[in-house]
Design a protein around this motif. Structure first.
Motif, PDB file in Angstrom:
ATOM      1  N   THR A 394       0.844  -1.198   0.000  1.00 33.25           N
ATOM      2  CA  THR A 394       0.000   0.000   0.000  1.00 33.25           C
ATOM      3  C   THR A 394       0.878   1.246   0.000  1.00 33.25           C
ATOM      4  N   GLU A 396       0.061   5.140   0.422  1.00 30.06           N
ATOM      5  CA  GLU A 396      -0.996   6.082   0.752  1.00 30.06           C
ATOM      6  C   GLU A 396      -0.405   7.409   1.215  1.00 30.06           C
ATOM      7  N   ASP A 409       4.525   9.785   1.557  1.00 28.69           N
ATOM      8  CA  ASP A 409       3.810   8.517   1.380  1.00 28.69           C
ATOM      9  C   ASP A 409       3.981   7.613   2.592  1.00 28.69           C
TER      10      ASP A 409
END
Length: 553
Positions: A394, A396, A409
């Motif tokens: 992931t 994000e 991030d």
């Protein structure tokens, strides 16, 4: 890499010295033989908690010494140098940990005292231990972003430079706002101070000149009466100098009458000359020390004004001109402050835009690298009997308060172990055997970017066999081409892949139980793999199968 491990009086190990080489090393033995003691001993050297229960019964202390051969540019070198513990070039890194039976422990690094906390700092650079309860290394989400960047060969330099430029612009703007607010509060005082300093018009060195002139005039006033009296004695027709000249002229008329008169004339001539010089010097001194009372008063007034202003502003009188310029500049910045703030806001906006652009590019690169990593890990899962599992990386956005020089991030590795099950962090949903195999798949996919020089896998093959065990062995061997690997295993397929093989065994002499470790030669190794295949009774078929495994490796 780990080159040697020396153990003295740890649980069932009385004395043990092991030498390690490159590649894949396997440690095998029956359940309960003491493999965990070996790993606990290595853990001690890497800063694990010192428990007096590790000391062998009857011994005063336990001692573990681990030696590492590290390249000059190894990640641990800087940490060692910062703590004054760097080894001489070409010398190994030697860590020793001593645990006393009555409690307490101490540690040395390269024969110099070191703390357990320092050993813990060194450990990630030296050894990764992946076992049933590992909660470090790949399981620590704080390191996932760096691992992804290393995998994708992502350079964060531009983002770092943009971050620092943005922070600097923010600080300059904040400083300007603070200065402007402070100056604005003092504007009335500044205007008054600048006006009176400008009116005073102090000059550099003026106070010293005035002080010297005042002192001379005061001295002249004090000496005026004496100078006048002295002049009266010397000057005029009745003065001493005139009397000397008259005597000299009269003596000159009779000096030829006797030699002594000629001598007296010479002496009198000299006196006349000296008296004339004295008159001249006295006149010069009188002129120098003469004063005008009004001039003295003006001088003192100016001097006192300068000193009073200096006291008011708590500076030396000579600093008044500089202070006037400084305060005038501050006043000018108030008047021009709006324009300066506007310029700094524009600079900040530009720096922020540059950071946004650099980190947007970073995020795109990370997203692309995450897709490649997910595909690489997915390819490793089926052979490791993790067909139903899914892995994802992931990427994000972080809240702005957590942005930094490496971007904005959040990166985390997650898995879903069953179809339809939600994704979650590795450590929360993987069983012990799954966890080790996931770590192996990740390690192979990451190609060991940024890892320690030595990795230890503890029973990574627990609960699997056959083709899965072979797949584990193949991947361990592949990974061992990039780093030193040690694996504690019950799988003959894994042991057959090893470049070196040690047997951990327990022995009894009727009184004491001991654990020992033996390096196996080719024949002994075949026999041990045969035992792992068949159990307690080793058959010829097991030996033949062991030989085939070794040949296939």
């Amino acid at each position: 890499m780990l080159t040697a491990l020396s153990i003295r009086d740890v649980v069932l190990i009385e004395a043990l010295d092991l030498d390690f080489g490159t590649g894949l090393g396997a440690l095998t033995g029956e359940t309960g033989a003491g493999k965990s003691i070996l790993l606990d001993s290595l853990g001690l050297a890497l800063g694990a908690r010192a428990d007096s229960g590790l000391v062998r019964n009857g011994a005063a202390q336990a001692v573990v010494t681990a030696s590492f051969d590290l390249p000059d540019d190894h990640g641990a070198s800087e940490l060692l140098a910062e703590n004054g513990l760097a080894a001489e070039p070409g010398e190994p890194l030697v860590i020793r940990r001593i645990v006393k039976a009555d409690g307490g422990s101490r540690a040395t690094v390269n024969d110099q005292a070191a703390s357990a906390s320092l050993l813990k700092e060194l450990a990630p650079y030296l050894v990764e231990i992946h076992g049933q309860h590992d909660d470090r290394g790949l399981l620590n989400a704080r390191g996932h972003r760096a691992l992804l960047d290393a995998f994708g060969r992502i350079d964060t330099g531009d983002a770092g430079n943009a971050w620092r430029a943005w922070r600097d612009a923010e600080q300059r703007l904040a400083d300007a706002h603070a200065e402007l607010e402070s100056a604005a509060r003092d504007r009335e005082w500044l205007e008054h101070a600048v006006a009176e300093l400008t009116a005073l018009g102090a000059e550099p060195g003026e106070e010293e000149e005035l002080s010297a002139a005042r002192a001379d005039m005061q001295k002249g006033a004090r000496l005026a009466e004496d100078l006048t009296a002295i002049s009266d004695h010397l000057e005029g027709s009745d003065g001493g100098a005139a009397q000397l000249r008259q005597a000299a002229r009269r003596l000159d008329r009779i000096a030829g009458e006797h030699p002594l008169l000629a001598d007296a004339l010479e002496a009198l001539d000299r006196a006349v000359i000296e008296a004339s010089e004295a008159e001249e010097r006295l006149a010069g001194a009188r002129d120098a020390l003469s004063f005008d009372p009004q001039r003295l008063e003006d001088t003192e007034t100016r001097l006192f004004e300068l000193r009073a202003m200096a006291r008011k502003h708590r500076v030396e009188p000579d600093a008044l001109p500089g202070l006037a310029a400084e305060l005038a500049e501050r006043l000018g910045r108030i008047e021009a402050g709006g324009a300066g703030i506007t310029r700094l806001e524009a600079e900040r906006a530009g720096a922020r835009a540059a950071y946004d652009a650099a980190t947007a590019a970073l995020s795109q690169a990370r997203t692309a690298a995450a897709a490649r990593l997910d595909a690489a890990v997915a390819g490793e899962l089926p052979p490791l009997k993790l067909d139903a599992a899914r892995f994802r990386t992931t990427v994000e956005p972080l809240p702005e308060s957590q942005w930094n020089a490496t971007g904005r991030d959040r990166v985390e590795f997650e898995i879903s172990t069953n179809p339809g099950a939600p994704f979650a962090p590795l450590i929360k949903i993987a069983s012990g055997g799954e966890l080790s195999r996931f770590i192996l798949a990740l390690k192979v996919a990451l190609a060991e970017e940024g890892g320690a020089t030595t990795m230890v896998f503890d029973e990574i093959d627990r609960g699997v066999g056959g083709a899965v065990a072979s797949a584990i062995g193949e991947r361990l061997a592949r990974l061992a081409t990039r780093a030193q690997l040690l694996v504690v295993t019950h799988s003959p397929q894994v042991a057959a892949r090893a470049d070196a093989h040690w047997l951990i065994a327990k022995s009894h002499d009727g009184l004491v139980t001991r654990t020992g470790v033996t390096a196996l030669d080719a024949a002994e190794r075949r026999e041990e793999i045969a035992r792992m295949l068949s159990g307690a009774a080793v058959t010829d078929e097991a030996r033949a199968q062991a030989a085939r495994l070794l040949e296939a490796a």
